[in-house]
Design an enzyme around this catalytic site. Structure first.
Site, mmCIF file in Angstrom:
data_model
loop_
_atom_site.group_PDB
_atom_site.id
_atom_site.type_symbol
_atom_site.label_atom_id
_atom_site.label_comp_id
_atom_site.label_asym_id
_atom_site.label_seq_id
_atom_site.Cartn_x
_atom_site.Cartn_y
_atom_site.Cartn_z
ATOM 1 N N HIS A 158 0.825 -1.178 -0.020
ATOM 2 C CA HIS A 158 -0.053 -0.080 -0.061
ATOM 3 C C HIS A 158 0.829 1.236 -0.035
ATOM 4 O O HIS A 158 2.053 1.292 0.364
ATOM 5 C CB HIS A 158 -0.868 -0.059 1.206
ATOM 6 N N LYS A 162 -0.530 5.072 4.594
ATOM 7 C CA LYS A 162 -1.372 3.833 5.256
ATOM 8 C C LYS A 162 -0.910 3.784 6.457
ATOM 9 O O LYS A 162 0.316 3.442 6.977
ATOM 10 C CB LYS A 162 -1.604 2.553 4.498
HETATM 11 N N1 LIG Z 1 -12.899 -1.071 2.801
HETATM 12 C C1 LIG Z 1 -12.304 -0.706 2.001
HETATM 13 O O1 LIG Z 1 -12.556 -0.988 0.770
HETATM 14 C C2 LIG Z 1 -11.274 0.228 2.008
HETATM 15 C C3 LIG Z 1 -10.573 1.064 0.853
HETATM 16 C C4 LIG Z 1 -9.913 2.038 0.957
HETATM 17 C C5 LIG Z 1 -9.449 2.541 2.224
HETATM 18 N N2 LIG Z 1 -10.138 1.830 3.380
HETATM 19 C C6 LIG Z 1 -9.910 2.374 4.579
HETATM 20 O O2 LIG Z 1 -10.481 3.693 4.810
HETATM 21 C C7 LIG Z 1 -9.854 4.447 5.690
HETATM 22 C C8 LIG Z 1 -9.471 5.959 5.386
HETATM 23 O O3 LIG Z 1 -8.394 5.733 4.258
HETATM 24 P P1 LIG Z 1 -7.953 7.022 3.484
HETATM 25 O O4 LIG Z 1 -6.902 6.459 2.587
HETATM 26 O O5 LIG Z 1 -9.122 7.566 2.819
HETATM 27 O O6 LIG Z 1 -7.409 7.815 4.686
HETATM 28 P P2 LIG Z 1 -7.332 9.561 4.896
HETATM 29 O O7 LIG Z 1 -6.461 9.732 6.059
HETATM 30 O O8 LIG Z 1 -6.896 10.082 3.490
HETATM 31 O O9 LIG Z 1 -8.794 10.082 5.116
HETATM 32 C C9 LIG Z 1 -9.448 9.695 6.240
HETATM 33 C C10 LIG Z 1 -10.012 11.094 6.592
HETATM 34 O O10 LIG Z 1 -11.006 10.806 7.823
HETATM 35 C C11 LIG Z 1 -11.077 12.092 8.400
HETATM 36 N N3 LIG Z 1 -11.120 11.993 9.921
HETATM 37 C C12 LIG Z 1 -10.593 11.242 10.832
HETATM 38 N N4 LIG Z 1 -11.198 11.380 11.876
HETATM 39 C C13 LIG Z 1 -12.467 12.110 11.765
HETATM 40 C C14 LIG Z 1 -13.627 12.209 12.742
HETATM 41 N N5 LIG Z 1 -13.617 12.217 13.881
HETATM 42 N N6 LIG Z 1 -14.578 12.984 12.117
HETATM 43 C C15 LIG Z 1 -14.614 13.236 10.643
HETATM 44 N N7 LIG Z 1 -13.565 12.982 9.958
HETATM 45 C C16 LIG Z 1 -12.346 12.216 10.475
HETATM 46 C C17 LIG Z 1 -9.677 12.760 8.516
HETATM 47 O O11 LIG Z 1 -9.509 14.056 8.787
HETATM 48 C C18 LIG Z 1 -9.141 12.369 6.845
HETATM 49 O O12 LIG Z 1 -9.793 13.259 6.028
HETATM 50 C C19 LIG Z 1 -8.464 3.786 6.192
HETATM 51 O O13 LIG Z 1 -8.994 2.949 7.287
HETATM 52 C C20 LIG Z 1 -8.377 2.736 5.120
HETATM 53 O O14 LIG Z 1 -7.780 1.542 5.312
HETATM 54 C C21 LIG Z 1 -10.705 0.940 3.240
HETATM 55 O O1 LIG Z 2 -5.627 2.711 1.240
HETATM 56 C C1 LIG Z 2 -5.992 1.994 2.059
HETATM 57 O O2 LIG Z 2 -5.769 2.240 3.119
HETATM 58 C C2 LIG Z 2 -6.575 0.659 1.746
HETATM 59 N N1 LIG Z 2 -7.280 -0.055 2.764
HETATM 60 C C3 LIG Z 2 -7.726 -1.383 2.843
HETATM 61 C C4 LIG Z 2 -7.188 -2.319 3.456
HETATM 62 O O3 LIG Z 2 -6.565 -1.914 4.658
HETATM 63 O O4 LIG Z 2 -6.962 -3.376 2.948
HETATM 64 C C5 LIG Z 2 -8.058 -1.561 1.203
HETATM 65 C C6 LIG Z 2 -7.191 -1.121 0.028
HETATM 66 C C7 LIG Z 2 -7.032 0.377 0.460
#
Ligand SMILES: NC(=O)c1ccc[n+]([C@@H]2O[C@H](COP(=O)([O-])OP(=O)(O)OC[C@H]3O[C@@H](n4cnc5c(N)ncnc54)[C@H](O)[C@@H]3O)[C@@H](O)[C@H]2O)c1
Ligand SMILES: O=C(O)C1=N[C@H](C(=O)O)CCC1
Length: 269
Positions: A158, A162
């Site tokens: 990643h 991350k």
């Molecule tokens: N399940 C999936 O398919 C998938 C895909 C991508 C990312 N993710 C997960 O999603 C999460 C976010 O990833 P990202 O790359 O967008 O991160 P990022 O850091 O770019 O974004 C997270 C956002 O959440 C905000 N935030 C944090 N605490 C907050 C609160 N109390 N109130 C409101 N906003 C708040 C932050 O300010 C930030 O803008 C991670 O846990 C990542 O692993 C999951």
């Molecule tokens: O960018 C991330 O953070 C991602 N989080 C998810 C994970 O933890 O598997 C999905 C892929 C991108």
């Protein structure tokens, strides 16, 4: 238009938040009704479209989830564990469908989500893409067909920002392999090897994490035996795949009974 489910995006300035806001605003099956960011964030009070450098979308960024949830039927939440647990309690009170993409949740967080899901629908998955969820099923089937002469290793890569490891996806894949073998992942997980580790323990499921650059997400499940290897691979090149899955999940959740669901339920896999 007013009949379409109103959706709130949390963490709207984040990598996923911006992708979600754009996808929902462009959808003809849902309405983007509010965006949430944390208190003190410079985007609070401003139009989300303008914040993202484009045209106004007529949707403001707020730090008040109560105000946002009052006008919605669903919330799509890719933020951080503490934020997600807080949103889950409020979404349950408002009876919203809460789609959770946040990873890195600890057992104590999961207990709180379980409590919230007694009152409302939660759909949670460490990866919302169709491809990864197919890979999960394939991993489970292959693990069920192979014995412990085949070592299972999950390798993920990643982007440099991350914060959690192993990734939520890697854990889904490792859990699927464990389920296929009829063992518990917790008892057989080998993560973060370093130093004189000793020989690999038969039956363990290994995890390795690479972090660097702007990698969206790459996962290999390796089944390694003497003389041969089977490698299953998923490569994500665009976060749109996660946003598409999340939008599908929040629409699917409308009208479902309270409880916890995952993307297997949504996709019917
Ligand atoms: N399940 C999936 O398919 C998938 C895909 C991508 C990312 N993710 C997960 O999603 C999460 C976010 O990833 P990202 O790359 O967008 O991160 P990022 O850091 O770019 O974004 C997270 C956002 O959440 C905000 N935030 C944090 N605490 C907050 C609160 N109390 N109130 C409101 N906003 C708040 C932050 O300010 C930030 O803008 C991670 O846990 C990542 O692993 C999951
Ligand atoms: O960018 C991330 O953070 C991602 N989080 C998810 C994970 O933890 O598997 C999905 C892929 C991108």
């Amino acid at each position: 238009m007013a009949d379409l489910p109103g959706i709130v995006v949390t963490g709207a300035s984040g990598r996923m938040g911006q992708m979600l806001a754009r996808s929902i605003a462009a959808s003809d099956r849902a309405r983007l009704v509010a965006c949430i960011e944390r208190e003190g964030h410079p985007w609070i009070g401003r139009d989300i479209g303008e914040c993202m450098g484009g045209a106004a979308m007529g949707v403001l960024v707020t730090d008040d989830p109560l105000e946002a949830f009052a006008k919605a039927q669903g919330v799509v939440d890719f933020t951080a564990p503490a934020a997600t647990v807080g949103f889950a309690a409020l979404a349950a009170q408002a009876r919203l469908v809460h789609v959770i993409g946040t990873t890195g949740l600890e057992p104590a967080d999961l207990e709180k989500l379980e409590a919230a899901s007694r009152h409302a629908v939660i759909v949670r998955a460490g990866n919302m893409s169709l491809g990864v969820n197919l890979l999960v099923r394939m991993t489970q089937k292959i693990a069920a067909a192979l014995d412990e002469d085949w070592d299972v290793e999950v390798v993920e890569a990643h982007h440099r920002m991350k914060v959690d490891a192993p990734s939520g996806t890697a854990l889904m894949l490792g859990r699927a392999a464990a389920e296929g073998r009829g063992i518990s992942l917790e008892d057989h997980m080998d993560s973060g090897r370093h130093g004189i580790t000793g020989a690999r323990k038969r039956g363990d499921i290994g995890f390795s994490a690479i972090r660097g650059g702007d990698v969206v997400g790459e996962h290999d499940v390796i089944f390694a035996a003497d003389g041969e290897r089977v490698v299953l691979r998923h490569l994500a090149t665009d976060r749109g795949i996660f946003a598409r899955g999340a939008l599908r999940a929040v629409l699917w959740g409308q009208g479902q009974k309270p409880g916890q669901y995952d993307m297997m339920d949504v996709l019917g896999l």
